[in-house]
Enzyme design. Structure first.
Site, short mmCIF file in Angstrom:
data_model
loop_
_atom_site.label_atom_id
_atom_site.label_comp_id
_atom_site.label_asym_id
_atom_site.label_seq_id
_atom_site.Cartn_x
_atom_site.Cartn_y
_atom_site.Cartn_z
N ASP A 46 0.86 -1.19 0.00
CA ASP A 46 0.00 0.00 0.00
C ASP A 46 0.89 1.24 0.00
O ASP A 46 2.07 1.16 0.38
CB ASP A 46 -0.91 0.02 1.23
CG ASP A 46 -2.21 0.78 1.00
OD1 ASP A 46 -2.13 2.00 0.74
OD2 ASP A 46 -3.29 0.17 1.08
N VAL A 73 1.75 1.04 -6.76
CA VAL A 73 1.68 0.05 -7.83
C VAL A 73 1.39 0.70 -9.18
O VAL A 73 1.43 0.04 -10.21
CB VAL A 73 0.63 -1.04 -7.53
CG1 VAL A 73 1.13 -1.97 -6.45
CG2 VAL A 73 -0.71 -0.44 -7.17
N ASN A 99 -5.83 -5.41 -5.93
CA ASN A 99 -6.95 -4.74 -5.26
C ASN A 99 -6.84 -3.22 -5.18
O ASN A 99 -7.84 -2.53 -5.02
CB ASN A 99 -7.08 -5.32 -3.85
CG ASN A 99 -8.04 -4.55 -2.99
OD1 ASN A 99 -9.26 -4.62 -3.16
ND2 ASN A 99 -7.50 -3.79 -2.03
N TYR A 163 -14.87 6.33 -12.50
CA TYR A 163 -14.59 5.10 -11.76
C TYR A 163 -15.03 3.87 -12.56
O TYR A 163 -14.29 2.89 -12.68
CB TYR A 163 -15.30 5.14 -10.41
CG TYR A 163 -15.11 3.89 -9.58
CD1 TYR A 163 -13.89 3.62 -8.96
CD2 TYR A 163 -16.14 2.97 -9.40
CE1 TYR A 163 -13.71 2.48 -8.19
CE2 TYR A 163 -15.96 1.83 -8.63
CZ TYR A 163 -14.75 1.58 -8.03
OH TYR A 163 -14.57 0.45 -7.28
N LYS A 167 -12.83 0.59 -13.93
CA LYS A 167 -13.14 -0.79 -13.56
C LYS A 167 -13.52 -1.62 -14.78
O LYS A 167 -13.35 -2.84 -14.80
CB LYS A 167 -14.23 -0.82 -12.50
CG LYS A 167 -13.73 -0.34 -11.14
CD LYS A 167 -12.52 -1.15 -10.66
CE LYS A 167 -12.06 -0.79 -9.27
NZ LYS A 167 -10.95 -1.64 -8.80
N ALA A 195 -19.34 -4.15 -0.75
CA ALA A 195 -19.04 -4.08 0.68
C ALA A 195 -19.09 -2.62 1.14
O ALA A 195 -18.97 -1.70 0.33
CB ALA A 195 -17.68 -4.67 0.98
N THR A 197 -17.19 0.15 2.75
CA THR A 197 -15.83 0.58 3.05
C THR A 197 -15.77 2.10 2.99
O THR A 197 -16.77 2.76 2.71
CB THR A 197 -14.83 0.01 2.03
OG1 THR A 197 -15.06 0.62 0.74
CG2 THR A 197 -14.98 -1.50 1.88
#
Length: 285
Positions: A46, A73, A99, A163, A167, A195, A197
């Site tokens: 991260d 990354v 991820n 976004y 994706k 989820a 988050t």
């Protein structure tokens, strides 16, 4: 069935070396912990140094094995070094959970260049670079699993143009890399999780389903990183803790017009007489 459950719960990733990007918080944090609990040796990555070191401390305190790598990354060299670190520390690279991502919601009327560039660099390059470097190592090993994390937003959601576009690129990465992977003993799939988050803080979706906690999504990642997932390749798995499904891979429809389409008028006639009747709505809901 009872016997299969016992096998599935018995350190099904024992000894595997797996990199998890975006492991400093949220879903990545939950994935890293669950993989370690299943016996994997985890390289948690991260840009958030405190977050990624925190998850490593939790894993080690629980008797697991993990190391932290701090870096972006979305940087070609950093992504390569991340994969090499896994091989150096653990002797192999058995899996990559791709991820790392950021999210923002905005109308196209309100977007600006800086925000669009940031989300594209992190979500697209930050998925493509690790996958490329992992693929090279895994091809030499003749084994490995790459799990990209996409989103149902790539099918279409209001306020998610930037976004959702990124994706969609991750889903396309999955399809394309999977075709290259099969001949090298590598599996490439994607997970589209739902989820609650920091990226998706809304508790309830429009379809009335309450968003689960990140740890409720993690079992799907453990399964997809394990031998139990068998020959699954090139698939997008949708999971919200309550329902599990596969996304139909994109394809051109079998209904085709092949005659009298050499002119604009002929194309218009083809749409009016045939193709308009096959049009499907877009959007996730």
């Amino acid at each position: 069935m009872a016997e299969r459950r016992d096998v599935m719960n018995n350190k099904m990733l024992d000894g595997r070396a797996i990199v998890v990007t975006g492991a400093g918080a949220g879903l990545g944090h939950a994935y890293a912990r669950a993989l370690a609990e299943a016996g994997a040796r985890v390289v948690a990555s991260d840009v958030n140094a405190d977050g990624v070191r925190g998850v490593v401390e939790e894993i080690v305190a629980g008797g697991g094995t993990a190391i932290a790598c701090v870096g972006s990354v979305a940087d070609w060299d950093s992504a390569e070094e991340l994969m090499r670190t896994c091989v150096k520390e653990f002797g192999s690279l058995d899996g990559l959970v791709n991820n790392a991502a950021v999210q923002h919601a905005a109308s196209p009327l309100d977007e600006n260049e800086a925000r669009v560039r940031r989300i594209v660099e992190i979500n697209v390059l930050g998925s493509l670079f690790p996958a490329m470097h992992a693929f090279r190592i895994m091809a030499a090993q003749r084994r490995g699993k790459i799990l990209n994390v996409t989103s149902g937003a790539h099918i279409g959601l209001p306020g998610m143009v930037a976004y959702g576009t990124t994706k969609g690129a991750v889903a396309s990465l999955t399809y394309n890399l999977a075709l290259e992977a099969a001949q090298h003993g590598i599996q490439v799939n994607a997970l589209a999780p739902v989820a609650q988050t920091a990226m998706s803080p809304v508790e309830d979706r429009k379809d009335g389903v309450t968003r689960p906690r990140p740890e409720q999504i993690a079992p799907a990642v453990v399964y997809l990183m394990s031998d139990a997932s068998g020959s699954l390749n090139g698939q997008v798995v949708r999971y919200d803790g309550r329902s599990l499904s596969l996304l139909d891979p994109p394809h051109f429809r079998t209904t085709r017009v092949t005659e009298d389409i050499a002119t604009t008028e002929g194309i218009a006639q083809a749409f009016d007489s045939v193709l308009f009747g096959t049009v499907a709505p877009v959007g996730l809901y």
